[in-house]
Design an enzyme around this catalytic site. Structure first.
Site, PDB file in Angstrom:
ATOM      1  N   CYS A 244      -2.282   3.310   2.916  1.00 22.38           N
ATOM      2  CA  CYS A 244      -3.102   2.321   3.621  1.00 22.38           C
ATOM      3  C   CYS A 244      -4.057   3.006   4.598  1.00 22.38           C
ATOM      4  CB  CYS A 244      -2.205   1.329   4.342  1.00 22.38           C
ATOM      5  SG  CYS A 244      -3.092  -0.105   4.996  1.00 22.38           S
ATOM      6  N   ASP A 245      -5.146   2.320   4.859  1.00 26.77           N
ATOM      7  CA  ASP A 245      -6.367   2.859   5.465  1.00 26.77           C
ATOM      8  C   ASP A 245      -6.194   3.951   6.503  1.00 26.77           C
ATOM      9  OD1 ASP A 245      -7.195   0.767   3.952  1.00 26.77           O
ATOM     10  OD2 ASP A 245      -8.370  -0.219   5.499  1.00 26.77           O
ATOM     11  N   LYS A 246      -5.514   3.665   7.601  1.00 23.94           N
ATOM     12  CA  LYS A 246      -5.505   4.603   8.726  1.00 23.94           C
ATOM     13  C   LYS A 246      -4.550   5.760   8.515  1.00 23.94           C
ATOM     14  CE  LYS A 246      -8.279   1.584  10.188  1.00 23.94           C
ATOM     15  NZ  LYS A 246      -8.066   0.697   9.021  1.00 23.94           N
TER      16      LYS A 246
ATOM     17  N   SER B 292     -13.811  -4.388   7.240  1.00 25.58           N
ATOM     18  CA  SER B 292     -13.012  -3.852   6.152  1.00 25.58           C
ATOM     19  C   SER B 292     -13.928  -3.209   5.126  1.00 25.58           C
ATOM     20  CB  SER B 292     -12.227  -4.992   5.490  1.00 25.58           C
ATOM     21  OG  SER B 292     -11.730  -4.603   4.238  1.00 25.58           O
TER      22      SER B 292
ATOM     23  N   CYS C 116       0.806  -1.229   0.000  1.00 28.75           N
ATOM     24  CA  CYS C 116       0.000   0.000   0.000  1.00 28.75           C
ATOM     25  C   CYS C 116       0.831   1.267   0.000  1.00 28.75           C
ATOM     26  CB  CYS C 116      -0.942  -0.011   1.204  1.00 28.75           C
ATOM     27  SG  CYS C 116      -1.793  -1.588   1.458  1.00 28.75           S
TER      28      CYS C 116
ATOM     29  N   ASP D 207      -3.912  -3.505   7.339  1.00 34.28           N
ATOM     30  CA  ASP D 207      -5.088  -4.280   7.720  1.00 34.28           C
ATOM     31  C   ASP D 207      -5.073  -5.647   7.042  1.00 34.28           C
ATOM     32  OD1 ASP D 207      -5.649  -1.881   8.860  1.00 34.28           O
ATOM     33  OD2 ASP D 207      -7.526  -1.523   7.817  1.00 34.28           O
TER      34      ASP D 207
ATOM     35  N   CYS E 205      -5.275  -1.182  -1.554  1.00 31.93           N
ATOM     36  CA  CYS E 205      -6.233  -2.194  -2.010  1.00 31.93           C
ATOM     37  C   CYS E 205      -7.233  -1.615  -3.015  1.00 31.93           C
ATOM     38  CB  CYS E 205      -6.961  -2.803  -0.825  1.00 31.93           C
ATOM     39  SG  CYS E 205      -5.851  -3.689   0.290  1.00 31.93           S
TER      40      CYS E 205
END
Length: 569
Positions: free
Chosen positions: A136-138, A484, A63, A95, A208
């Site tokens: 990435c997500d966070k 998710s 990511c 994640d 992702c």
């Protein structure tokens, strides 16, 4: 992307070196300058505005793997525009890599640490502006929270989506690998096919690939105004990404010279725009947590019910995974995030007067979008995929503070079934793969909330296994943990209050009948209030497994999911 020259609005009343002069100027700062010169900075460099370039490069995931390369281009753009960049990095938890393990508990905690890191480095070195490269997500909400706290001119650059892999002639993403695990456990996929999809699903760098949390939050940042419209739609491996990074470096210098801070951009209307973008694209339920957290940092009034209200009036217009068929790269080819914004703006679903870091309001940004002729990724608001958006907030005697469900696909609107109780995610996963879950069941996974986890793990492993086992249309799942962005099916998360603080979910027993009614926005157990209170009167909070360290500290400070799961002293 907006033409930078069209928005150059230099403000001579704002000193671009408004903070860094404290570090670099004057006789008393000679020791500081000596140390900075030892690593290559010159007198000329230190006389210019100093811009922090934050990123989250880490060798544990695809990511963020291009962050250092992008940082080099961002710095090149900053120098070309007349300022001096100083690069620094913070951490990231994948994640996807940690999913289904104790390691996943670190993911949401990392959002706070990323925000703290950017704030601390920014305050420590008194950067005049900050640009954060995120992936990435966070990292995306974490970086945004850090910029909001600093309130210096600042912006985000998303590193871009990963390309899809190809498996048996079709595009696949990491979501397909998680679902393949369940299919393999059910005997519906061979071991060799599982290995093949594992080998091809993630072909290179990037976050992702569906409208999962990273791409959802990248869209949020463009809709809310903290990222330049169009930058997030350029994929991680597209040759155009380096040019995008170079231009982003120039943008942040222009932003500094204009003196535009996050507090000048973020309003209740800009948050409403962001929620509309999530709802219109079937975006991740994690956006609820992150936008609530950002609003708390910015002092903007926002509550969980606002998401349901905005989603109800916003049509779903993007056919994106996990509920749809296209990836983020397909969206980029169709016209990108800006095309979604254009459709919503023209339909009257956005506050188009809201400003962005480019210096242009949304109304002008969306007119710069180029739609690819014949694309079928983004629909018109007159002929949407669904008349309402994908975010739904439920309340009831199990979740008096609310909970979140995504209805981006063709999820059923009503389910009634017996509770199957699990005190941790691993036990639930074992039950699914051991074929102990029956059609009609409502899986309840508790003590996975912000305090109880701690860290509010995502449940993609379990939810994907349910789908892979062929139970996606007949089984529901509810948890005080998270999901998710790749989760699909009737899966309800963020139940608040959580079990660890004595929320009603802690009172549930095996076999209790659970009723989920999407149209009525209700989540209830067929139990009287007296029965729930009687059970809770005998309840005792379980002892945390973490009695020291970061998880212990986080559990002591974290608020309810209905408040964004932020940490407060």
């Amino acid at each position: 992307m907006t033409d930078l020259q069209s928005v150059m609005k230099l403000s001579m009343s704002f000193d671009p070196k408004h903070l860094s002069h404290i570090i670099t100027n004057g006789r008393d700062r000679a020791p500081a300058r000596a140390m900075l010169k030892s690593i290559g900075f010159t007198d000329e460099d230190l006389a210019k505005p100093i811009i922090g370039v934050a990123h989250m490069w880490i060798e544990t995931m695809p990511c963020n793997f291009n962050h250092r390369d992008l940082a080099a281009k961002v710095k090149e753009g900053i120098r070309a525009a007349g300022a001096t960049p100083m690069e620094f990095n913070t951490i990231s938890i994948s994640d996807g890599v940690t999913m289904g393990t104790e390691g996943m508990k670190a993911s949401l905690v990392s959002r706070e640490l990323i925000a703290d890191s950017i704030e601390l480095v920014g305050r420590g070195y008194m950067f005049d502006a900050v640009i954060a490269i995120v992936g990435c997500d966070k990292t995306i909400p974490g970086a945004a929270m850090g910029l909001i706290r600093l309130d210096v001119p600042g912006m985000l650059l998303y590193c871009g989506s990963i390309a899809p892999g190809t498996f048996h002639g079709r595009d696949v993403t990491i979501q397909d690998v998680f679902e393949a695990v369940g299919a393999n456990a059910a005997g519906k996929m061979s071991d060799s096919d599982l290995l093949e999809i594992e080998n091809v699903a993630c072909p290179g760098a990037g976050a992702c690939g569906g409208q999962y949390t990273a791409n959802t939050m990248a869209m949020v940042m463009e809709f809310i105004g903290l990222a330049v419209m169009g930058t997030g739609s350029v994929s991680a491996t597209d040759p155009l990404k380096e040019k995008t990074a170079l231009e982003a470096g120039k943008y942040v210098v222009d932003l500094l010279r204009r003196g535009t801070r996050p507090s000048d951009i973020l309003t209740r209307k800009s948050f409403a725009n962001a929620i509309a973008g999530v709802a219109a694209t079937g975006g991740s339920t994690n956006a609820v947590l992150h936008l609530l957290a950002m609003a708390r940092e910015a002092g903007i009034p926002l509550n969980i019910d606002d998401f349901d209200e905005i989603s109800k009036r916003t049509p779903m217009i993007a056919d994106l995974k996990p509920g749809g068929k296209y990836t983020a790269i397909d969206l980029g080819r169709a016209g990108g995030i800006g095309l979604v914004a254009q459709r919503l703006a023209h339909g009257g679903y956005l506050h188009t007067d809201q400003m962005t870091v480019s210096g242009l309001p949304i109304s002008e940004e969306v007119e710069l979008v180029d739609e690819t002729p014949g694309q079928d990724v983004v629909y018109s608001t007159d002929n949407p995929i669904k008349s309402q958006g994908g975010l739904v907030i439920l309340k009831g005697n199990i979740a008096p503070e609310g909970c979140v469900v995504k209805v981006a696909g063709h999820e059923r609107g009503y389910h009634r079934g017996p509770a199957r109780i699990f005190e941790r995610e691993e036990d639930a996963m074992t039950a699914v793969t051991s074929k102990k879950i029956n059609p009609g069941d409502v899986m309840v996974i508790r003590y996975e909330g912000p305090k109880g986890g701690p860290g509010m793990r995502e449940m993609l492993g379990v939810t994907a296994a349910i789908v892979g086992e062929g139970l996606g249309e007949t089984v529901a799942l509810m948890t005080d943990g998270r999901f998710s962005g790749a989760t699909r099916g009737l899966m309800i998360g963020h139940i608040a209050p959580e079990a660890a603080v004595g929320g009603p979910i802690a009172a549930l027993r095996e076999g209790d009948i659970i009723v989920i009614d999407i149209d009525k926005r209700r989540l209830d157990a067929e139990l009287s209030d007296d029965e729930i209170q009687n059970r809770l009167s005998n309840w005792k909070a379980p002892e945390s497994r973490y009695q020291k360290g970061v998880f212990h500290k986080y559990a002591a400070l974290v608020t309810s999911a209905s408040e964004g799961a932020i940490t407060k002293a």
